[in-house]
Structure formats: structure tokens, C-alpha cells
Design an enzyme around this catalytic site. Sequence first.
Site, PDB file in Angstrom:
ATOM      1  CB  CYS A   1       7.628  25.778  -8.526  1.00 40.16           C
ATOM      2  SG  CYS A   1       5.968  26.049  -9.143  1.00 40.16           S
TER       3      CYS A   1
ATOM      4  CG  HIS B   1       6.654  22.316  -5.116  1.00 36.58           C
ATOM      5  ND1 HIS B   1       7.542  23.307  -4.795  1.00 36.58           N
ATOM      6  CD2 HIS B   1       5.611  22.928  -5.731  1.00 36.58           C
ATOM      7  CE1 HIS B   1       7.047  24.473  -5.189  1.00 36.58           C
ATOM      8  NE2 HIS B   1       5.881  24.264  -5.768  1.00 36.58           N
TER       9      HIS B   1
HETATM   10  N1  LIG Z   1       4.614  26.856  -6.441  1.00 36.51           N
HETATM   11  C1  LIG Z   1       5.191  27.882  -7.029  1.00 36.51           C
HETATM   12  O1  LIG Z   1       6.363  28.166  -6.868  1.00 36.51           O
HETATM   13  C2  LIG Z   1       4.276  28.731  -7.858  1.00 36.51           C
HETATM   14  C3  LIG Z   1       4.987  29.642  -8.809  1.00 36.51           C
HETATM   15  C4  LIG Z   1       4.098  30.765  -9.346  1.00 36.51           C
HETATM   16  N2  LIG Z   1       3.696  31.657  -8.297  1.00 36.51           N
HETATM   17  C5  LIG Z   1       2.912  30.206 -10.072  1.00 36.51           C
HETATM   18  O2  LIG Z   1       1.799  30.189  -9.569  1.00 36.51           O
HETATM   19  O3  LIG Z   1       3.042  29.755 -11.168  1.00 36.51           O
END
Ligand SMILES: NC(=O)CC[C@H](N)C(=O)O
Length: 508
Positions: A338, A422
Site C-alpha cells: 500500500c 493488506h
Molecule cells: N493503507 C495505506 O497504506 C494507505 C496509503 C496512502 N496513505 C493512501 O491513502 O493511499
Amino acid sequence: MSNAILIAGTTSDAGKSVVTAGICRWLVRQGVKVAPFKAQNMSLNSMVTADGAEIGRAQVMQAQAARVEPEAAMNPVLLKPGGDGRSQVVLLGRPVAEVGALDYRERKPYLLERSLECLADLRRRFDVVVCEGAGSPAEINLRDRDIANMGLARAAELPVLVVGDIDRGGVFAAMYGTLALLSPEDQRLVAGWLVNKFRGDARLLKPGLDMLHELTGRPVLGTLPMLADLWLDAEDSLDLTTAVERGATAGPHGRDVLRVAVLRLPRLSNFTDVDALAQEPGVLVRWATRPEELADADLVVLPGTRATVADLAWLRERGLEQPLRERALAGRPVLGVCGGYQMLSQRITDSVESGAGVVDGLGLLPVRVEFQVEKTLGRPVGEAYGERVEGYEIHHGVARVDGGEPFLDGCRVGAVWGTTWHGALENDGFRRAFLREVAALAGRDFTPAPGTSFAAAREARLDRLGDLIEEHADTDALWRLIEGGVDGALPFVPPGAPTARAVEGDLL
Ligand SMILES: NC(=O)CC[C@H](N)C(=O)O
């Protein structure tokens, strides 16, 4: 009929989440249909429910303890701090605002109403609802707008048990003080105590518990021993170390161990992604913040983050960019998940999360990321290494892949993998295949143990929590409290809550 209870704590990390989960597991074993609930959770560790709502990971874990499907109503308000004094407010699973502490305060009456509706709904649909408080109920500066502790208990007429952490010391003073700083009306609902994380001799403790009962008029309903190796989807970053450090793994299955370094990004989110690695026999997982800590790692993981661009800048300031590039060039494994995947891209365009505009990524994957106002929440299913993979996604940044080999929703180039999913590593077959490949690329004689089941390990941990309650709490008294609420008048312990003073000025 109360059919609910609130588990409050003298401090954060007293063990409210774990006790709530343990009570859920104990009750479901008795054939009771039970749901967890936490009105307001501040956490960067979240998950997506089957119907696409984002809730705190702790409530997901508690729903698993209760053997029910997690749902938005179990955690109506989730606050995701951005590290800049502002938090994203997620209401009923969807982001609704970015606010500072004062703005948030203004919204609390509204959020309390929504939370009460959710709790009432759960109470209609379940036999029992076990509610978890947040922080301490005796935050005297915040009591007037509280929605998660006594504010909730009063509005919903919940009996309250207060958990104290005896391991950090001062538990009697903390319990007594917690009660004595509450108004008579709040004190009326505080029915008893639970001592948590005890490792001493019960005979020595007993006189103290009796004195606490005499002083407060409330009994201690249990003394729960410290479960040192218990490691759960923790609620917030205070528990950052527990996932990895308590994941004492068995020895390696092959001749070598596999060393995994996870970058400890300042705004790290969903750190539970590495739980499944930490649990794999022979895999040593540790956090890393410095270049030299990456040197002997067989795999470097760039985890998710609430603030991709800010954490990418941190990574560069720490001198981590160069070693990551060198690793990639040398064909040494790197996995981005992510936010970490976004960092591996060529370019990030972000006028939403950081407002930074166009920023160069690390350039290790043929991907471009564009942040969207709309948050993507989902529970994707796919395949890799011929294995089924279920994951979940929570992000504003949308990655466009232009090359490489497909890897889940992302891609792979050489020994660099990236995905927005995830939870992928919780899939046993996939995790083993991935680790086999990492071991081969790293030149390690490491073989994943064939029988490790992440789901079974999680289930065993939840069972231990149920045992903890059954074996060390007065479950008859607990049941009477849950079923009947506070029985009779409990004494008032002075001085009670101080008169509320106005909050002034700019808190930020
Ligand atoms: N879950 C995450 O790692 C989110 C990654 C990033 N902050 C986004 O919102 O796209």
C-alpha cells in the site's frame, strides 16, 4: 436487563481490548450471541468489513473472538491521526472529514448520537454487547464531550468495569483516583475492577484487593495474569512493538533463518501485515529505521502508511533511499504494501493527502500513483503463485501499473514486489510460496514450515483470552453485571469531578 457492559481502563494499554475480546470469547462459548463495540477508536490499524466499511482492527479481532462478522456499527467512529495534528474522521466506515482537535470537539455531540444509534442497534440484534472504552474515563478536561467512556455509559446506562495495569505499577492509586475524579452520577455506574497483567504472588496481592474494595465499595472481579507472548492485532501505535517482538517464533525449518526488516515509518498503518511473517517459524522480523539495519536483511518490507509523501521524505532524510536502490539493483528482495508500494513508484501526484503535488517516487516499479478524494475500500480476492489470496485495501492513492510482471493488483520487477493489498501474507499458501522465493533469491537454506496456519494461530490466541476470563475472573459476578446492570446503590468516593472549565485558544 442491561445486556451490555463497558470495559474502561485506568490508562491506555491497560488491556481493555484484550479483556473485551476475552469476554466476547467466554460468552460465545456459553452460547451467548455477543458483539463488541467501541464508539470511538483512534488508530492507524484498521480493516475493511465484508460490506466495505473501514473499522478499527481491534474491533475486527473482537468480532472474531465473538465469532461474528465484523460490521461498521461495532466501531462507528475511527480517528486516523495524520501526524500533523489533524485526523481523518471515519464515520460508519467512510471518511467524512479531516479535523484538528478543536474541530473534532465540536463534532462530538453529533458523533455521540450516531454511536448511540449503533449501540442500540447492536443491542437489539445481539444478546450482549461488550463495549470498550478509550484511554481513561477520568480525563477531566475531556469529560464534558466524552463519547467513548462515561459519556457513553451514562447515555446508554451501561455498567462499567475498570481495568488497571498492575505491571506498570500504581494500580491501586490509579483505580481509586479514576473513580474519585468522576461525578456522583458517573460513579453510580462504575461497578468493579479488573487487575490485569499480574505476575506476582496472589497471596501478597489479596490484602490490597480487599482494601480497594473497602475503600471504594466496589469488588475486584478478577486478577488476570500477564500473558507475555500474547500478541494480538493491537489497537494503536502504542503497541507497535508487540506484533513483532512478542511474536517469538519457533526455530527455522531449514538450516537458515530468514531475516525481515520492516521500515518503521513514522505514520505506519496496518502494521499487522507483518504479524503473519513474524509467526512463521524461522522468520525473524524486526523494525528498521537506519540504513545499516537493512544490510543483513533477506527481505525489506515497506509497510502501509497514513502519510505516504511525508513518510517518503522521512525515508530519504534517514538515508534509506540509496540502500533500497542498491538492494533492488542487486536483486535482493523488497516488498512494498500500500503506502510502501506507492513509494516504490516512479511518480506520486498528491493534492489530497499531503497536498504536495507531484513527487518523485523511489522509481523501483513501473507505477504511477494519483491520489483521489474518494477512498478505495475493498476486500479483493486474487491469485499469486497459483495460490488464492484474500486481502483488503484502504487507500486514497490509485496506482497505475505500466509494466513488470503482475503481482496481485500491483507488479513485480526483479526482486521488488508491490501491492496495495493488506493482509495478503495471512494467506498460508501464498505466504509460504512468497517466502520460498525470497529465500531462494537471498541464498538462504530456509524452508517455510508446511503446517503453519495463521487463522489457526489467531484462533488459538483468542481461545487463550477466553480462558483468561474463565479461569481468572468471577464470571458469575460478571454475568450478573452484564445481565442486570449495576445492582443497588454504590458509594460515592469524594471529591468527584472538578467543575468543568472552558477550553480556550487554538489547541493546534
Ligand atoms: N493503507 C495505506 O497504506 C494507505 C496509503 C496512502 N496513505 C493512501 O491513502 O493511499
